[in-house]
Design an enzyme around this catalytic site. Sequence first.
Site, PDB file in Angstrom:
ATOM      1  N   ASP A 185       0.818  -1.211   0.000  1.00 31.30           N
ATOM      2  CA  ASP A 185       0.000   0.000   0.000  1.00 31.30           C
ATOM      3  C   ASP A 185       0.858   1.271   0.000  1.00 31.30           C
ATOM      4  O   ASP A 185       0.507   2.262  -0.614  1.00 31.30           O
ATOM      5  CB  ASP A 185      -0.901  -0.033   1.246  1.00 31.30           C
TER       6      ASP A 185
ATOM      7  N   HIS B  83       4.780   5.018  -2.741  1.00 37.92           N
ATOM      8  CA  HIS B  83       5.109   6.321  -2.158  1.00 37.92           C
ATOM      9  C   HIS B  83       6.518   6.351  -1.530  1.00 37.92           C
ATOM     10  O   HIS B  83       7.289   7.268  -1.767  1.00 37.92           O
ATOM     11  CB  HIS B  83       4.096   6.709  -1.087  1.00 37.92           C
TER      12      HIS B  83
HETATM   13  C1  BG6 Z   1      -2.765   5.842  -0.074  1.00 38.14           C
HETATM   14  C2  BG6 Z   1      -2.900   4.588   0.734  1.00 38.14           C
HETATM   15  O1  BG6 Z   1      -2.075   5.603  -1.265  1.00 38.14           O
HETATM   16  O2  BG6 Z   1      -2.058   6.817   0.690  1.00 38.14           O
HETATM   17  C3  BG6 Z   1      -3.600   4.857   2.043  1.00 38.14           C
HETATM   18  O3  BG6 Z   1      -3.638   3.638  -0.002  1.00 38.14           O
HETATM   19  C4  BG6 Z   1      -2.912   5.966   2.788  1.00 38.14           C
HETATM   20  O4  BG6 Z   1      -3.652   3.695   2.856  1.00 38.14           O
HETATM   21  C5  BG6 Z   1      -2.708   7.177   1.885  1.00 38.14           C
HETATM   22  O5  BG6 Z   1      -3.746   6.321   3.889  1.00 38.14           O
HETATM   23  C6  BG6 Z   1      -1.849   8.215   2.566  1.00 38.14           C
HETATM   24  O6  BG6 Z   1      -1.843   9.375   1.785  1.00 38.14           O
HETATM   25  P1  BG6 Z   1      -1.567  10.804   2.429  1.00 38.14           P
HETATM   26  O7  BG6 Z   1      -1.566  11.724   1.265  1.00 38.14           O
HETATM   27  O8  BG6 Z   1      -2.664  11.050   3.418  1.00 38.14           O
HETATM   28  O9  BG6 Z   1      -0.232  10.678   3.110  1.00 38.14           O
END
Ligand code: BG6
Length: 509
Positions: free
Chosen positions: A242, A247
Amino acid sequence: MERPDNLILVIFGASGDLTSRKLIPALCSLRRQNLLPEKFVVLGIGRTKLSSEDFRKKMSDAVRSYSEDIVPWDEQIESFTENVYYYQMDTYSITEDPWLFVSYLNELGDKYAVGGNYIFYMATPPSLYEPISVSLARSGLMNQEKGFRRIIIEKPFGYDLESGRNLNSILHGIMREDQIFRIDHYLGKETVQNLLVTRFANGIFEPLWNRNYIDRVEITSAESIGVEDRGGYYDSSGALRDMVQNHLLQMVGLTAMEPPSSLGPDAIRNEVLKVFQSLQPIKEEDVAANVIRGQYTSSLVRGECLSGYRSEKGVERNSRTETFVAIKFYINNWRWGGVPFYIRTGKRLPTRVTEIVIHFKTTPHHLFQREHGKLSANQLIIRIQPDEGILFKFDMKEPGAGFNVKNVNMDFHYSDLANIRVPSAYERLLYDVMMNDSTLFSRDDEVETAWKFLEPIQKAWENNKSIKIFGYPAGTWGPEHASDLIEGEDLDWRYPCKNLTDDGLYCEL
Ligand code: BG6
């Protein structure tokens, strides 16, 4: 800034959350800045029975509830939704008999004279990417003779190396790589892009940005929320798929890459790819020692009882899915040889924070007495969210007799830039797709190389049941074992707070 060419944006899965919470508010905001094409139509497709009128109303409400813009702009919302349409269709209809839809879309295209330009956004479960794209191609809609045709897909791009490759090869069978835009919304964040500017617009960092001066690099992406109503999806995914595959590894790539020769889409992505190709593989037998996984258990936080992961809706009662993962690894190249990289991410941690910490080496000879007798080293903290900014920690003389040294902060907060509005990630990314700029999108080879790095971890977890999954109470910084990953006496992770300049063990609680 330039306006894109006229087009229709077709959103599959338009009755879902992503469309209302992110896509439509982002588009509306682009409209306010005059960054949408002169002729622009949104066609939402979904299974839910709705008329275009109902859908317009739903989308206007969504903008009012979720837009990050603060100005009241009812009129603009109304004028934006005038060109929003809805077409009810399930996946069965598009795969079995797409022709009604094709003629509806083409009629709409002719009515608004968009020059045959269509962008298809898959805001659907990933299992539908393949059937929908294949049907689009089969019905001639990916053919670019009459105008441009692009598709946007959301992660996960597969579940492992094999399925990631498979998805790429299916997509490549029906369209060119430059028609595919894979969204990693972290790349749309201003502060992630600012990493490039911090590194390559300032002459002082580059000479220090290597193994000679950097002791270790730490990247944290913590969330205080649990899995909320996404238990079903999350339980078959876990933190590694995930957050890490996309990321976190993208942030590693931008932190560690060589300066690109230009800002062209391939120049930057080629350098990120080279970082991914240089990741030293973690052998299956070394996974237990270099990767710590955890799962949150119930706990009492500020008088509120937070449920454990296994009691969340949609999650198996004996689930072994990780909600926390920390990894230590190396990058085998001249710049980074021997420098450990530590990354961690988790749900139900004490606070929501994402940051990159560059730990510089200590001085070779220690002249001064340190605060609490401990050696400190310079740290550069690049805060992605919240309290976006940069913090530099360095030593200063404490006023008074002797040479007592104190570690102090020098900080810059984005919020100090008055009147600057930070655009949402989706705003930036949607605009880029319309402008055909793929710099901030994951390329096929990046995705596959990232999966390749994670494959031994996935295999070890699958094949070796003796590798522990540690429980950690909701609201804490994950399993204590994560600290054992950090090499060096007395060294630990940074424990950040919501405010950039604060740190301490559990300051958010
Ligand atoms: C998403 C995930 O890609 O990113 C989620 O699937 C996560 O689980 C989210 O909560 C976090 O994104 P941000 O922008 O809130 O850091």
